[in-house]
Motif scaffolding. Sequence first.
Motif, PDB file in Angstrom:
ATOM      1  N   ASP A  11     -28.304  -1.773 -31.432  1.00 20.07           N
ATOM      2  CA  ASP A  11     -28.124  -2.924 -30.540  1.00 20.07           C
ATOM      3  C   ASP A  11     -29.046  -2.837 -29.328  1.00 20.07           C
ATOM      4  O   ASP A  11     -29.618  -3.840 -28.890  1.00 20.07           O
ATOM      5  CB  ASP A  11     -26.660  -3.007 -30.108  1.00 20.07           C
ATOM      6  CG  ASP A  11     -26.394  -4.199 -29.218  1.00 20.07           C
ATOM      7  OD1 ASP A  11     -26.837  -5.319 -29.562  1.00 20.07           O
ATOM      8  OD2 ASP A  11     -25.752  -4.036 -28.157  1.00 20.07           O
ATOM      9  N   ALA A  58     -19.466  -6.294 -32.193  1.00 23.31           N
ATOM     10  CA  ALA A  58     -20.480  -6.787 -33.127  1.00 23.31           C
ATOM     11  C   ALA A  58     -20.251  -8.244 -33.493  1.00 23.31           C
ATOM     12  O   ALA A  58     -21.199  -9.015 -33.658  1.00 23.31           O
ATOM     13  CB  ALA A  58     -20.491  -5.917 -34.386  1.00 23.31           C
ATOM     14  N   ASN A  96     -21.752 -10.399 -30.946  1.00 21.89           N
ATOM     15  CA  ASN A  96     -23.094  -9.971 -30.551  1.00 21.89           C
ATOM     16  C   ASN A  96     -24.124 -10.945 -31.103  1.00 21.89           C
ATOM     17  O   ASN A  96     -24.376 -10.986 -32.309  1.00 21.89           O
ATOM     18  CB  ASN A  96     -23.367  -8.557 -31.084  1.00 21.89           C
ATOM     19  CG  ASN A  96     -24.645  -7.963 -30.540  1.00 21.89           C
ATOM     20  OD1 ASN A  96     -25.482  -8.664 -29.962  1.00 21.89           O
ATOM     21  ND2 ASN A  96     -24.824  -6.657 -30.725  1.00 21.89           N
TER      22      ASN A  96
END
Length: 585
Positions: free
Chosen positions: A404, A438, A441
């Motif tokens: 990330d 996530a 994200n």
Amino acid sequence: MKFMKLGSKPDSFQTEGNSVRYVATELATDIIVNVGDIKFYLHKFPLLSKSAHLQNLVTIANGENSDEVDISDIPGGPSAYEICAKFCYGMTVTLNAYNVVAARCAADWKDSIIVLQTTRSFLPLSEELKVISHCIHAVATKACVDVSKVNWSYSYNRKKLPEENGNDPNLNGLRNRLVPTDWWVEDLCELEIGLYKRVLVTIQTKGTLSDEVIGEGLKAYAYRRLPGFSKGMIQCGDAAKYRSTVDTIVWLLPTERGSVPCSFLLKLLKAAIYVDLGDAIKGQLIRRIGQQLEEASVNDLLIHAGEGENMMYDVDAVKKMVEEFLMRDQIAKLESEEDHEVQEIRKPGILSDASKLMVAKLIDGYLAEIAKDPNLPLLKFVELAEMVSGVSRPAHDALYRAVDMYLKEHPGISKSERKRICKLMDCKKLSAEACMHAVQNDRLPLRVVVQVLFFEQVRVAASSGSSTPDLPKSIRDLNNGSQRSSRSANTNTEGDWDVVATAEELKALKEEVASLRLANGRNGVDKAVNNKMRGMLKSKILTKLWSSKGEKGENSGSDSSESLGSANMEEAKSTPSRNRMHSVS
């Protein structure tokens, strides 16, 4: 030279009978030193300023409310001690062939190392007369003495313990702490590097001290003599000034693995790079570090790249360390094969699963740090991650953070690069907290977000005792990891990795995960939640993901795309993808 005179004050020692010696002075004496049958009535100040041994004895005597100390075991007896006492008072002492040996044997003063240091002022005469070699031998012999015969106290920057300061009520001021084997290391830090090297070599030659103790001595010297060393850098612009010191410390390192901490070796490597010791020394330290890499920390590994490099950190050096670490397993296996032995028990030197796991976690953390470098090529990031991909980790949260971070700092990478870096992590091994992050994200491809949501639902269903949710076949195919059929070889998979969900869609995904987690702990997953999940997976988000396949008339059941967590997935062939609907920020 038949005799030598030391001191300048007149000799004021007096004798009373056969058993008393005292100094003729107006000041009252405050200490009695017993040497055999003779009592010396003396003063603490001149004696204690010269003798660490007497400092120790007086401290013990004070704890016993006594003003007498006993040193009957001093070599040379009362006559030798009288010479030493006169030297402490600064009185004129005549050394000759009759008393020099006794005086030398009795001399055990705190300033003995300083005497060795002063011999540099008399070069080359002090070398020719072997004064230096005799002093080196004496200091080394003292360092190697049995610790049971050492009266020791902390010196320099060592913190004194309560019992050593007389502040421990349980000991009544007595000091009974065991003497450590490295009691001498900080005293030797007073020597300049040339003399220090000769003393250490002499100590090593005697072979009475372990490599760990020698390593502790080198560590203490580096911390004392190299400013900023404790912080992993030398805080001085004059690199040439410290080149000899760093080079000598590396040269003196014991060969035994683990004799010095890995963190010390990494600091030494940074110092060697700073003073430009060359690739040979750098390679030697990297090999040593690799042999005990599991002891390192992420901060230790942050080695700044050399001048002229675009990157912030020397990633290649860390890759070599990991190679050296993993090579230990290969070497041990080869040795076992050469011996033609089949052993169930690991041979010494073969890496344990715990060591491998520690290094894998270390590299995950290191990747998260170097990912912040905008000039870090994707290839270096991926290659380092793949070196430890064979080590099974219970969770991939740290690796997810690294991926990330790289996506955040490198928003302009291509679709194929984004696909390659996301394949490093296994969505099935993300914790609930990582899954929640996530799902919302917006830097992750939609394909990854859907997989995360899928595995989270499977996990919630399993923990609640329910069967795996009845999901659309296209979603099951997305996660089954089987080989792609020939009919779907031309599927537009690159577009799948490029699709990014809108903020509203990500919000819906987040709410769905929260709903699923609330269902955990029930007798079964609520039927309404399953229906909601099934409806959402067929919604606008998945329409984006699979629309290109429908346009080509592809049967949904023919796509058995590979799992994201597979480290060995082959690149799928693809036609030019459709235009991106949203950019990756």
